[in-house]
Design an enzyme around this catalytic site. Structure first.
Site, short mmCIF file in Angstrom:
data_model
loop_
_atom_site.label_atom_id
_atom_site.label_comp_id
_atom_site.label_asym_id
_atom_site.label_seq_id
_atom_site.Cartn_x
_atom_site.Cartn_y
_atom_site.Cartn_z
N LYS A 22 0.84 -1.21 0.00
CA LYS A 22 0.00 0.00 0.00
C LYS A 22 0.86 1.25 0.00
O LYS A 22 0.65 2.18 -0.77
CB LYS A 22 -0.91 -0.01 1.24
CG LYS A 22 -1.53 1.33 1.58
CD LYS A 22 -2.38 1.27 2.82
CE LYS A 22 -1.70 1.59 4.12
NZ LYS A 22 -1.42 3.00 4.41
N ASN A 23 1.85 1.27 0.90
CA ASN A 23 2.63 2.51 1.06
C ASN A 23 3.64 2.74 -0.06
O ASN A 23 4.29 3.77 -0.11
CB ASN A 23 3.30 2.54 2.44
CG ASN A 23 2.25 2.73 3.54
OD1 ASN A 23 1.09 3.04 3.25
ND2 ASN A 23 2.64 2.52 4.78
N CYS A 118 -5.36 12.98 12.65
CA CYS A 118 -5.26 11.54 12.53
C CYS A 118 -5.20 10.95 13.93
O CYS A 118 -4.56 11.52 14.80
CB CYS A 118 -4.00 11.21 11.76
SG CYS A 118 -3.71 9.48 11.60
N ARG A 123 0.89 14.46 13.30
CA ARG A 123 1.36 14.27 11.92
C ARG A 123 1.40 15.56 11.09
O ARG A 123 0.64 15.74 10.12
CB ARG A 123 0.52 13.19 11.22
CG ARG A 123 0.56 11.87 11.98
CD ARG A 123 -0.10 10.76 11.25
NE ARG A 123 0.70 10.21 10.17
CZ ARG A 123 0.26 9.33 9.30
NH1 ARG A 123 -0.98 8.91 9.37
NH2 ARG A 123 1.04 8.87 8.36
N ASP A 309 4.52 0.61 12.17
CA ASP A 309 3.31 0.02 11.61
C ASP A 309 3.11 -1.44 12.05
O ASP A 309 2.09 -2.05 11.69
CB ASP A 309 3.34 0.10 10.07
CG ASP A 309 3.18 1.54 9.58
OD1 ASP A 309 2.85 2.41 10.39
OD2 ASP A 309 3.42 1.77 8.38
N ILE A 331 8.25 6.91 16.94
CA ILE A 331 7.84 7.63 15.72
C ILE A 331 6.57 8.43 16.00
O ILE A 331 6.50 9.62 15.70
CB ILE A 331 7.58 6.65 14.54
CG1 ILE A 331 8.76 5.68 14.37
CG2 ILE A 331 7.30 7.42 13.25
CD1 ILE A 331 10.05 6.28 13.89
N ARG A 401 -8.79 -0.38 4.67
CA ARG A 401 -7.95 0.63 4.03
C ARG A 401 -6.59 0.05 3.65
O ARG A 401 -5.95 0.53 2.71
CB ARG A 401 -7.72 1.82 4.98
CG ARG A 401 -8.91 2.72 5.14
CD ARG A 401 -8.51 4.00 5.86
NE ARG A 401 -7.17 4.36 5.50
CZ ARG A 401 -6.21 4.68 6.35
NH1 ARG A 401 -6.44 4.72 7.62
NH2 ARG A 401 -5.01 4.98 5.92
C1 EPZ Z 1 4.42 6.91 6.50
O1 EPZ Z 1 3.73 8.04 7.00
C2 EPZ Z 1 3.44 5.77 6.40
N1 EPZ Z 1 2.34 6.14 5.51
C3 EPZ Z 1 2.89 5.42 7.78
O2 EPZ Z 1 2.09 4.26 7.65
C4 EPZ Z 1 4.07 5.08 8.70
O3 EPZ Z 1 3.59 4.86 10.01
C5 EPZ Z 1 5.08 6.23 8.71
O4 EPZ Z 1 5.49 6.54 7.35
C6 EPZ Z 1 6.35 5.92 9.51
O5 EPZ Z 1 6.96 4.78 9.00
C7 EPZ Z 1 2.49 6.01 4.19
O6 EPZ Z 1 3.53 5.66 3.67
C8 EPZ Z 1 1.29 6.29 3.37
P1 EPZ Z 1 6.67 10.20 8.52
P2 EPZ Z 1 4.44 9.48 6.96
O7 EPZ Z 1 6.65 11.49 7.80
O8 EPZ Z 1 5.38 9.53 5.85
C9 EPZ Z 1 7.22 13.49 11.91
C10 EPZ Z 1 0.17 2.94 7.88
O9 EPZ Z 1 -0.36 2.40 8.88
N2 EPZ Z 1 7.02 14.48 10.85
O10 EPZ Z 1 7.80 9.27 8.18
O11 EPZ Z 1 3.38 10.48 7.04
C11 EPZ Z 1 5.94 12.68 12.16
O12 EPZ Z 1 5.06 13.37 13.01
C12 EPZ Z 1 0.69 4.35 7.97
O13 EPZ Z 1 0.26 2.38 6.79
C13 EPZ Z 1 7.13 15.81 11.12
O14 EPZ Z 1 7.41 16.22 12.26
O15 EPZ Z 1 5.28 9.44 8.31
C14 EPZ Z 1 6.51 11.42 12.77
O16 EPZ Z 1 6.81 11.63 14.12
C15 EPZ Z 1 0.33 5.04 9.23
N3 EPZ Z 1 6.94 16.71 10.11
C16 EPZ Z 1 7.83 11.24 12.01
O17 EPZ Z 1 8.15 12.54 11.48
C17 EPZ Z 1 6.65 16.33 8.84
O18 EPZ Z 1 6.50 17.18 7.97
C18 EPZ Z 1 7.81 10.25 10.88
O19 EPZ Z 1 6.65 10.47 10.06
C19 EPZ Z 1 6.53 14.96 8.56
C20 EPZ Z 1 6.73 14.05 9.59
#
Ligand code: EPZ
Length: 434
Positions: A22-23, A118, A123, A309, A331, A401
């Site tokens: 998916k991702n 969320c 996020r 995840d 995370i 989803r």
């Molecule tokens: C991706 O989300 C995945 N989603 C998530 O999977 C997964 O949990 C996550 O990566 C971490 O591995 C998809 O790929 C669609 P991040 P993403 O930006 O990219 C902080 C699932 O269940 N951050 O790597 O949105 C954030 O708050 C989903 O399939 C900022 O501070 O996650 C977090 O603490 C849920 N500012 C950390 O970084 C930003 O602009 C990592 O988040 C972006 C992120």
């Protein structure tokens, strides 16, 4: 609105095949906005999130043919006029933010709704926006929309990270924007997740110049245009990991086929520490569970660390370990929504900040529970498979989803799980996960 009714206590046995990730699919679909040519994506799982991303692309002028049976998407984005991704579509899924980079790079303008709240945490998207600004875009957030424009993006050196480490979709967004920028972009602290690697390979096949794929430093040399591509996405490591834990938690013996074991090394290592026997083949894993699990500690980290995840699913297993386990969530510090529901099934879990302390009990007992996010729902299903008696998991649209027909596939492994109509209203439907 559906719910699952599970009668626990059945040992899972047999084989299950893993679908496309998916991702990976979701950002790769957004990459289609970078070219006028056709982008063909194969091994596309039949998921609600894929259908949502199709709608986002269609709102941006894309023509999409989706052969759901064969798992093939054909996307053509040769109408470069629309630049607005509306709230009604963006609110259902966070991965839709990935259209921002491609729109800016190709159409020079984007008006993209903020993806919204969320249940797994705040996020933010500040890193995405900062990354675009550093490439020369002008960005304003107005009335819930990110409004961005640039005459031409320019390569830069940038550090892309927060206190939680790298960002997966942030890296995807900035890499896609940089493929059509003038000059070279160096991204330090880039995410190394397999899904980011898969996206970079697609972009390379489209003519992008990217070095350092799979490392924390990506070097992208901009090119004037990208062309079409035909690509099969990688296997879903989180789905594979969920089936691995399902086998373990039921004391089963299951072979998980068509997966990439190298993407699951952190899970394999932790499960072995808990006493689970895992045999690793080139594209499969065989799981043979012990009678009881040893308690373990686990900390979620960016790849190749233990994936957030799979945190909820592993926690479900640890609720019946022989002793005290600890789960540290690095995370998403608030990603513990499943804890209260696991309590309803007899689990003993204490939360202290971003840590859960789990005191194993001999057995969980079936109960009515409510799903409120994708991976948390998967954990409740796993707990239900292991529990004594009947568990009903309400609001399973969350699980739909990210897992294709999980009930049917678990049934084939011997689980007693049925999908029934539910009378609970879809309250949390608008929360953007993913
Ligand atoms: C991706 O989300 C995945 N989603 C998530 O999977 C997964 O949990 C996550 O990566 C971490 O591995 C998809 O790929 C669609 P991040 P993403 O930006 O990219 C902080 C699932 O269940 N951050 O790597 O949105 C954030 O708050 C989903 O399939 C900022 O501070 O996650 C977090 O603490 C849920 N500012 C950390 O970084 C930003 O602009 C990592 O988040 C972006 C992120």
């Amino acid at each position: 609105m559906d719910r699952f009714v599970i009668t626990g206590g059945q040992r899972l046995t047999g084989e299950v095949a893993v679908g496309g990730a998916k991702n990976s699919v979701l950002p790769i679909m957004a990459a289609a906005l970078l070219t006028d040519d056709e982008v063909v994506i194969r091994r596309v799982p039949r998921l609600r999130d894929v259908a949502s991303q199709v709608k986002v692309l269609q709102s941006l002028g894309a023509r999409v043919l989706h052969d759901e049976k064969q798992g093939i998407l054909r996307i053509r984005c040769d109408d470069a006029t629309p630049v607005t991704a509306p709230y009604e579509l963006m609110k259902t899924m966070r991965a839709s933010i990935c259209v921002l980079g491609p729109l800016l790079a190709k159409r020079k303008r984007a008006r993209v709704s903020m993806p919204g709240g969320c249940v797994i945490g705040v996020r933010p998207i500040d890193l995405h926006l900062r990354g675009m600004e550093q490439l020369g875009a002008t960005i304003e957030v107005k009335a819930g929309y990110v409004e961005a424009h640039a005459t031409q993006l320019r390569g830069t050196i940038q550090f892309l990270g927060s206190s939680a480490g790298s960002t997966v979709l942030g890296t995807a967004n900035v890499v896609m924007a940089a493929t059509l920028a003038d000059g070279e972009t160096i991204l330090e602290n880039a995410a190394q997740e397999p899904e980011v690697v898969d996206l970079c390979r697609v972009l390379q096949k489209m003519g992008a110049q990217i070095d350092g794929i799979g490392s924390h430093c990506l070097r992208i040399t901009g090119v004037p245009r990208l062309h079409g591509v035909d690509h099969a996405v990688i296997p879903d490591r989180i789905e594979a990991g969920t089936f691995v834990v399902a086998a373990a938690i039921t004391g089963g013996d299951v072979t998980v086929r068509d997966c990439e074991p190298r993407d699951l090394l952190a899970l394999i290592e932790r499960l072995r520490a808990a006493g689970v026997e895992i045999t690793v083949g080139p594209t499969w894993l065989r799981v043979a569970a012990p009678r009881r699990f040893r308690p373990i500690d686990v900390t979620t980290l960016p790849h190749p660390g233990f994936p957030t995840d799979l945190q909820a699913q592993l926690m479900a297993l640890l609720t019946t370990a022989d002793g005290i386990s600890m789960v540290h969530e690095r995370i998403y510090p608030d990603r513990f929504i499943h804890v209260a529901e696991l309590h309803r099934m007899g689990a003993r879990i204490r939360k202290e900040g971003a840590t859960a302390i789990i005191e194993g009990v001999p057995k969980l007992s079936g109960a009515p529970v409510m799903a409120s996010d994708l991976r948390g729902s998967a954990a409740l299903v796993l707990a239900g498979l292991a529990a004594e008696g009947e568990t009903t998991v309400d609001r399973v649209y969350h699980i739909d989803r990210g897992y294709e027909r999980i009930d049917e596939r678990l049934r084939r492994l011997g689980a007693r799980i049925e999908r029934r109509k539910s009378d609970v209203a879809p309250l949390a439907m608008a929360a953007a996960g993913g």
